[in-house]
Design an enzyme around this catalytic site. Sequence first.
Site, PDB file in Angstrom:
ATOM      1  N   GLU A 294       0.846  -1.193   0.000  1.00  0.00           N
ATOM      2  CA  GLU A 294       0.000   0.000   0.000  1.00  0.00           C
ATOM      3  C   GLU A 294       0.882   1.244   0.000  1.00  0.00           C
ATOM      4  OE1 GLU A 294      -2.374   2.735  -0.389  1.00  0.00           O
ATOM      5  OE2 GLU A 294      -3.391   0.790  -0.291  1.00  0.00           O
TER       6      GLU A 294
ATOM      7  N   GLY B 142     -23.838  17.005 -11.304  1.00  0.00           N
ATOM      8  CA  GLY B 142     -25.083  16.758 -10.584  1.00  0.00           C
ATOM      9  C   GLY B 142     -25.405  15.287 -10.501  1.00  0.00           C
TER      10      GLY B 142
ATOM     11  N   TYR C 100     -24.159  11.453  -8.169  1.00  0.00           N
ATOM     12  CA  TYR C 100     -24.233  10.936  -6.815  1.00  0.00           C
ATOM     13  C   TYR C 100     -23.315  11.677  -5.839  1.00  0.00           C
ATOM     14  CZ  TYR C 100     -26.516   7.447  -9.628  1.00  0.00           C
ATOM     15  OH  TYR C 100     -27.357   6.844 -10.526  1.00  0.00           O
TER      16      TYR C 100
ATOM     17  N   LEU D 270     -24.343  15.481  -5.462  1.00  0.00           N
ATOM     18  CA  LEU D 270     -25.596  15.724  -4.759  1.00  0.00           C
ATOM     19  C   LEU D 270     -25.466  15.480  -3.257  1.00  0.00           C
ATOM     20  CD1 LEU D 270     -28.157  14.192  -7.278  1.00  0.00           C
ATOM     21  CD2 LEU D 270     -27.552  16.598  -6.942  1.00  0.00           C
ATOM     22  N   GLU D 271     -24.709  14.464  -2.872  1.00  0.00           N
ATOM     23  CA  GLU D 271     -24.505  14.232  -1.445  1.00  0.00           C
ATOM     24  C   GLU D 271     -23.795  15.415  -0.804  1.00  0.00           C
ATOM     25  OE1 GLU D 271     -22.707  10.468  -0.568  1.00  0.00           O
ATOM     26  OE2 GLU D 271     -24.166   9.334  -1.752  1.00  0.00           O
TER      27      GLU D 271
ATOM     28  N   HIS E  79     -45.402  -4.048  11.040  1.00  0.00           N
ATOM     29  CA  HIS E  79     -45.964  -2.692  11.073  1.00  0.00           C
ATOM     30  C   HIS E  79     -45.468  -1.976  12.334  1.00  0.00           C
ATOM     31  CE1 HIS E  79     -48.939   0.536  10.719  1.00  0.00           C
ATOM     32  NE2 HIS E  79     -49.144   0.376  12.031  1.00  0.00           N
TER      33      HIS E  79
END
Length: 454
Positions: free
Chosen positions: A33, A177, A179, A182-183, A437
């Site tokens: 890494e 515009g 994902y 917009l977040e 429910h």
Amino acid sequence: MSAFDAIVIGAGQAGPSLAFRLAATGRRVAMVERDAVGGTCVNTGCTPTKTLVASARVAQQARRAAEYGVVLPGGVGIDWPRVKARMDAVVARSRDGLTRSLESTENITLIRGHARFTGPQEVVVNRERLEAPWIFLDVGGRAAAPPIPGLDSVPWLTNTALLRLDALPRHLAIIGGSYIGLEFAQIFRRFGCAVTVVELAPRLIPREDEEVSATIREMLEAEGVVFHLNAKGLAVAPDGAGIALRLEGEAEIQASHLLLATGRKPNTDDLGLDAAGIARDALGFITVDEALQTSLAGVWALGECNGRGAFTHTAYNDYEIVADNLLNAATRKLTDRLPCYALFTDPPLGRVGMSEAEARAAGHEILIGRRPMARVNRAVEKGETTGFIKIVVDATTRQILGAAILGVEGDEAIHGLLDLMYAKAPAWVMQRAVHIHPTVSELIPTVMGDLEPG
């Protein structure tokens, strides 16, 4: 030369899991890494942004407190240093925990540095040559910058740089515009920033059905986000201490900060892939077969760098496919996977399978079930009635083709449909199910019972 049984390059979402799995079988694994362990998701993607989504949601709920009969004297303020400190702590906990696990696991050697191929089964890291019969690439991607006139003359932010700001923007302009854009638009608007989104397409997130795009635009506009869609002639220029965005036929947008949210590109341009004969496509993604093997036998590409999925969950599934095939003689393949994802605005969008437009384009005769969240008791009780449930079913086979749940808990409720699709069960199975429910999920059987020709 250091010899290993396997070399894993990139400690994102697929790489470490694969390293742990291989090490558990007694194989010696080099885990390489060059930057932060955990990859995009942990460091600059899911973990920090969803932590910000949570802080922004609390701020918005506090502003709406009076609607619920709760009085908050003094108004709502945002302490950005504390918001950021919380985000950084959550990231560090995940990253550092994974790092410690890699460092302490028997048969795994964590090597810090940039790996480059020098031959088919050989890489160099920090001038040390490593070889292994199995090599796995999980190198991820990064933000892409489109060719916008004037971009080289102004400071601009990627999603990574935005998370490092020491102070909130006065006015955040976002190009893109979809994902990611917009977040961030909703997050920073809820933190009190002026936010403007510029999108070249006629509508937001164009891969979604038009009603999804329209509803998301309406809900963000209601919070004060300004949109410029179908933008033409976009150019940027310095404007004092800020940035000016210019569009044909529109007034100049003056912003303090500019975020580019226009897509990503794979981190494959500095791996020495040509030296190993590993093929890439025109966009730089490593080409793989259905089992994720590259054009070179013994080398696999997982995660975002293969262009077959840009999500944490698809990267992890890549790991599962590769590990199962190699260690258990399985025959799993990419096409077994159903497309699924979420847009983590508030409320969120949960998506699985085909949209209505995609189902039509594929030649299906379809049935559609719809239910506005305003007719979902759970949403009404919570005071969050934006959105709808939409399910698309094949009219002949009654197989579920896809679904969208835009609304409170939509990112969780979608999984009932996802599981049913994996089971290849017809719609009537869900229609006859008894759900608890009051929940959002309880209305899905009702929607299945109200299918109509699309």
